[in-house]
Design an enzyme around this catalytic site. Structure first.
Site, PDB file in Angstrom:
ATOM      1  N   ASN A  76       5.163   7.689   5.073  1.00 49.38           N
ATOM      2  CA  ASN A  76       4.527   6.491   5.626  1.00 49.38           C
ATOM      3  C   ASN A  76       3.024   6.658   5.875  1.00 49.38           C
ATOM      4  O   ASN A  76       2.290   5.668   5.878  1.00 49.38           O
ATOM      5  CB  ASN A  76       5.253   6.120   6.931  1.00 49.38           C
ATOM      6  CG  ASN A  76       4.536   5.051   7.715  1.00 49.38           C
ATOM      7  OD1 ASN A  76       4.623   3.875   7.389  1.00 49.38           O
ATOM      8  ND2 ASN A  76       3.796   5.455   8.743  1.00 49.38           N
ATOM      9  N   SER A 133       2.339  -0.814  -1.227  1.00 46.34           N
ATOM     10  CA  SER A 133       1.683  -1.986  -0.644  1.00 46.34           C
ATOM     11  C   SER A 133       1.670  -3.104  -1.680  1.00 46.34           C
ATOM     12  O   SER A 133       1.693  -2.815  -2.893  1.00 46.34           O
ATOM     13  CB  SER A 133       0.236  -1.638  -0.275  1.00 46.34           C
ATOM     14  OG  SER A 133      -0.483  -2.819   0.035  1.00 46.34           O
ATOM     15  N   TYR A 172      -7.630   2.899  -2.550  1.00 42.46           N
ATOM     16  CA  TYR A 172      -6.347   2.624  -1.880  1.00 42.46           C
ATOM     17  C   TYR A 172      -5.323   2.050  -2.873  1.00 42.46           C
ATOM     18  O   TYR A 172      -4.177   2.486  -2.922  1.00 42.46           O
ATOM     19  CB  TYR A 172      -6.611   1.647  -0.735  1.00 42.46           C
ATOM     20  CG  TYR A 172      -5.414   1.305   0.113  1.00 42.46           C
ATOM     21  CD1 TYR A 172      -4.937   2.185   1.077  1.00 42.46           C
ATOM     22  CD2 TYR A 172      -4.759   0.080  -0.034  1.00 42.46           C
ATOM     23  CE1 TYR A 172      -3.847   1.853   1.878  1.00 42.46           C
ATOM     24  CE2 TYR A 172      -3.677  -0.253   0.758  1.00 42.46           C
ATOM     25  CZ  TYR A 172      -3.220   0.639   1.706  1.00 42.46           C
ATOM     26  OH  TYR A 172      -2.138   0.309   2.488  1.00 42.46           O
ATOM     27  N   ALA A 189      -5.266   2.365  -6.101  1.00 44.23           N
ATOM     28  CA  ALA A 189      -4.849   3.398  -7.070  1.00 44.23           C
ATOM     29  C   ALA A 189      -3.721   4.250  -6.485  1.00 44.23           C
ATOM     30  O   ALA A 189      -2.757   4.593  -7.185  1.00 44.23           O
ATOM     31  CB  ALA A 189      -6.045   4.280  -7.446  1.00 44.23           C
ATOM     32  N   LYS A 200      -1.566   3.325  -4.051  1.00 47.38           N
ATOM     33  CA  LYS A 200      -0.351   2.545  -3.783  1.00 47.38           C
ATOM     34  C   LYS A 200       0.360   2.177  -5.084  1.00 47.38           C
ATOM     35  O   LYS A 200       1.588   2.044  -5.109  1.00 47.38           O
ATOM     36  CB  LYS A 200      -0.691   1.305  -2.951  1.00 47.38           C
ATOM     37  CG  LYS A 200      -1.209   1.645  -1.549  1.00 47.38           C
ATOM     38  CD  LYS A 200      -0.208   2.489  -0.772  1.00 47.38           C
ATOM     39  CE  LYS A 200      -0.668   2.859   0.611  1.00 47.38           C
ATOM     40  NZ  LYS A 200       0.284   3.704   1.329  1.00 47.38           N
ATOM     41  N   ILE A 220       0.486  -6.488   7.593  1.00 46.82           N
ATOM     42  CA  ILE A 220       1.257  -6.195   8.800  1.00 46.82           C
ATOM     43  C   ILE A 220       0.280  -5.975   9.949  1.00 46.82           C
ATOM     44  O   ILE A 220      -0.744  -5.298   9.773  1.00 46.82           O
ATOM     45  CB  ILE A 220       2.126  -4.924   8.588  1.00 46.82           C
ATOM     46  CG1 ILE A 220       2.918  -5.009   7.272  1.00 46.82           C
ATOM     47  CG2 ILE A 220       3.046  -4.690   9.785  1.00 46.82           C
ATOM     48  CD1 ILE A 220       3.857  -6.193   7.140  1.00 46.82           C
TER      49      ILE A 220
HETATM   50  P1  NAD Z   1      -1.727   2.919  10.859  1.00 48.11           P
HETATM   51  O1  NAD Z   1      -3.124   3.273  10.548  1.00 48.11           O
HETATM   52  O2  NAD Z   1      -1.433   2.005  12.002  1.00 48.11           O
HETATM   53  O3  NAD Z   1      -0.839   4.225  11.032  1.00 48.11           O
HETATM   54  C1  NAD Z   1      -0.876   5.228  10.056  1.00 48.11           C
HETATM   55  C2  NAD Z   1      -0.597   6.534  10.748  1.00 48.11           C
HETATM   56  O4  NAD Z   1      -0.708   7.597   9.777  1.00 48.11           O
HETATM   57  C3  NAD Z   1      -1.601   6.848  11.860  1.00 48.11           C
HETATM   58  O5  NAD Z   1      -0.902   7.360  12.962  1.00 48.11           O
HETATM   59  C4  NAD Z   1      -2.469   7.934  11.234  1.00 48.11           C
HETATM   60  O6  NAD Z   1      -3.030   8.805  12.185  1.00 48.11           O
HETATM   61  C5  NAD Z   1      -1.442   8.645  10.367  1.00 48.11           C
HETATM   62  N1  NAD Z   1      -2.058   9.470   9.331  1.00 48.11           N
HETATM   63  C6  NAD Z   1      -3.103   9.144   8.555  1.00 48.11           C
HETATM   64  N2  NAD Z   1      -3.386  10.172   7.752  1.00 48.11           N
HETATM   65  C7  NAD Z   1      -2.502  11.159   8.024  1.00 48.11           C
HETATM   66  C8  NAD Z   1      -2.297  12.467   7.528  1.00 48.11           C
HETATM   67  N3  NAD Z   1      -3.076  12.987   6.571  1.00 48.11           N
HETATM   68  N4  NAD Z   1      -1.288  13.210   8.036  1.00 48.11           N
HETATM   69  C9  NAD Z   1      -0.499  12.698   8.986  1.00 48.11           C
HETATM   70  N5  NAD Z   1      -0.654  11.471   9.512  1.00 48.11           N
HETATM   71  C10 NAD Z   1      -1.648  10.707   9.034  1.00 48.11           C
HETATM   72  O7  NAD Z   1      -1.122   2.333   9.481  1.00 48.11           O
HETATM   73  P2  NAD Z   1       0.070   1.310   9.260  1.00 48.11           P
HETATM   74  O8  NAD Z   1      -0.525  -0.031   9.119  1.00 48.11           O
HETATM   75  O9  NAD Z   1       1.167   1.554  10.214  1.00 48.11           O
HETATM   76  O10 NAD Z   1       0.512   1.751   7.773  1.00 48.11           O
HETATM   77  C11 NAD Z   1       1.598   2.618   7.497  1.00 48.11           C
HETATM   78  C12 NAD Z   1       1.752   2.706   5.982  1.00 48.11           C
HETATM   79  O11 NAD Z   1       2.008   1.409   5.450  1.00 48.11           O
HETATM   80  C13 NAD Z   1       0.504   3.227   5.278  1.00 48.11           C
HETATM   81  O12 NAD Z   1       0.867   4.048   4.201  1.00 48.11           O
HETATM   82  C14 NAD Z   1      -0.146   1.960   4.773  1.00 48.11           C
HETATM   83  O13 NAD Z   1      -0.950   2.202   3.655  1.00 48.11           O
HETATM   84  C15 NAD Z   1       1.051   1.112   4.448  1.00 48.11           C
HETATM   85  N6  NAD Z   1       0.763  -0.307   4.446  1.00 48.11           N
HETATM   86  C16 NAD Z   1       0.306  -0.942   5.565  1.00 48.11           C
HETATM   87  C17 NAD Z   1       0.038  -2.301   5.512  1.00 48.11           C
HETATM   88  C18 NAD Z   1      -0.456  -3.057   6.697  1.00 48.11           C
HETATM   89  O14 NAD Z   1      -0.732  -4.248   6.548  1.00 48.11           O
HETATM   90  N7  NAD Z   1      -0.568  -2.477   7.870  1.00 48.11           N
HETATM   91  C19 NAD Z   1       0.220  -3.008   4.329  1.00 48.11           C
HETATM   92  C20 NAD Z   1       0.689  -2.337   3.218  1.00 48.11           C
HETATM   93  C21 NAD Z   1       0.955  -0.988   3.285  1.00 48.11           C
END
Ligand code: NAD
Length: 247
Positions: free
Chosen positions: A90, A142, A155, A157, A159, A188
């Site tokens: 995640n 995503s 990003y 690339a 996903k 989200i």
């Molecule tokens: P967020 O930024 O709220 O949380 C992501 C978490 O990952 C954070 O706690 C961060 O510290 C941790 N993290 C980042 N790099 C890290 C690493 N190298 N090692 C360990 N932990 C690490 O993000 P989110 O919105 O909860 O997103 C979660 C996933 O869903 C991500 O992969 C994101 O790309 C994907 N996503 C999110 C959305 C959105 O709208 N929020 C949309 C599509 C995809």
């Protein structure tokens, strides 16, 4: 219903946003959950707040872009519980910029965490899952990985790359009792999205047929399904969870 009773789960980036909602849901469903993150302080706070809700969640400081740390982290979980059933890849970051302005550092940082990190975690966990003949791996892609997005070459690339990795690993691991799937969230309401400019957010909301941004729990429930025994015939899929934004 305890859909993950006695299952052992690792959730990367599990102390905030979607990962945190997933950790709480999985623990409520009976799983023994370990969350990984890079900030000890945040990890401890999260474990304390989960305990306040009667949920026992473990935190280990693991940066998914560090292979030695990932291998040691996986071993720690295995030593703690004797198996690892579920990996939720995640963790993810953004470093948005148009191609014209994007630096090599911005490109590399996102590749290292979002793509190489998924490879490292999957490689490390596969040793345990292959030996056990069971596993559920779910990757965070995503909608932008499917359709592209302005200012997110790095990003997007990663996903899109995750979708290719998911399909390939589904073929490699399918006969070994391990399924590999991806979730493609829409927009989200987490810190990641809060960082976007207001006018971009308003434009995004207007495009969603259900008329709202998603909640972290909307994605957590998709992860839960794909991580459950009930999804044993779903393999190599990318599940869009985006309020219909991409139909
Ligand atoms: P967020 O930024 O709220 O949380 C992501 C978490 O990952 C954070 O706690 C961060 O510290 C941790 N993290 C980042 N790099 C890290 C690493 N190298 N090692 C360990 N932990 C690490 O993000 P989110 O919105 O909860 O997103 C979660 C996933 O869903 C991500 O992969 C994101 O790309 C994907 N996503 C999110 C959305 C959105 O709208 N929020 C949309 C599509 C995809």
């Amino acid at each position: 219903m305890n859909r993950l009773e006695n299952k052992v789960a690792v959730i990367t980036g599990g102390t905030a946003g979607i990962g945190a909602a997933t950790a709480l849901l999985f623990a409520r469903e009976g799983a023994k959950v370990t969350v990984w993150g890079r900030s000890e302080k945040r990890g401890e706070e999260f474990v304390r707040s989960a305990a306040g809700q009667g949920l026992d969640i473990a935190y280990d400081k693991v940066d998914t872009s560090d292979f030695e740390g990932v291998k040691a982290g996986m071993k720690k979980v295995y030593d703690r519980y004797g198996k690892i059933d579920i990996l939720i890849n995640n963790a993810g970051i953004t470093r948005d910029s148009t191609m014209k302005k994007m630096t090599v550092e911005q490109w590399q940082e996102v590749i290292d965490v979002n793509l190489t990190g998924v490879f490292y975690c999957t490689k490390a966990v596969s040793e345990y899952m292959l030996a056990a003949g069971y596993g559920r791996i779910v990757n965070a892609s995503s909608v932008v990985g499917l359709y592209g997005n302005f200012g997110q070459t790095n990003y997007v690339a990663t996903k899109a790359g995750i979708i290719g990795m998911t399909k390939t690993l589904a073929r490699e691991f399918g006969r070994k009792g391990i399924t590999v799937n991806a979730v493609a969230p829409g927009f989200i309401a987490t810190d990641m999205v809060a960082a976007m400019p207001e006018e971009v957010l308003a434009g995004m909301k207007a495009k969603v047929p259900v008329g709202r941004l998603g909640d972290p729990e909307d994605i957590a429930y998709a992860y839960l399904y794909l991580a459950s025994d009930e999804a044993s015939y779903v393999n190599g899929a990318t599940l869009s969870v985006d309020g219909g934004m991409t139909v």
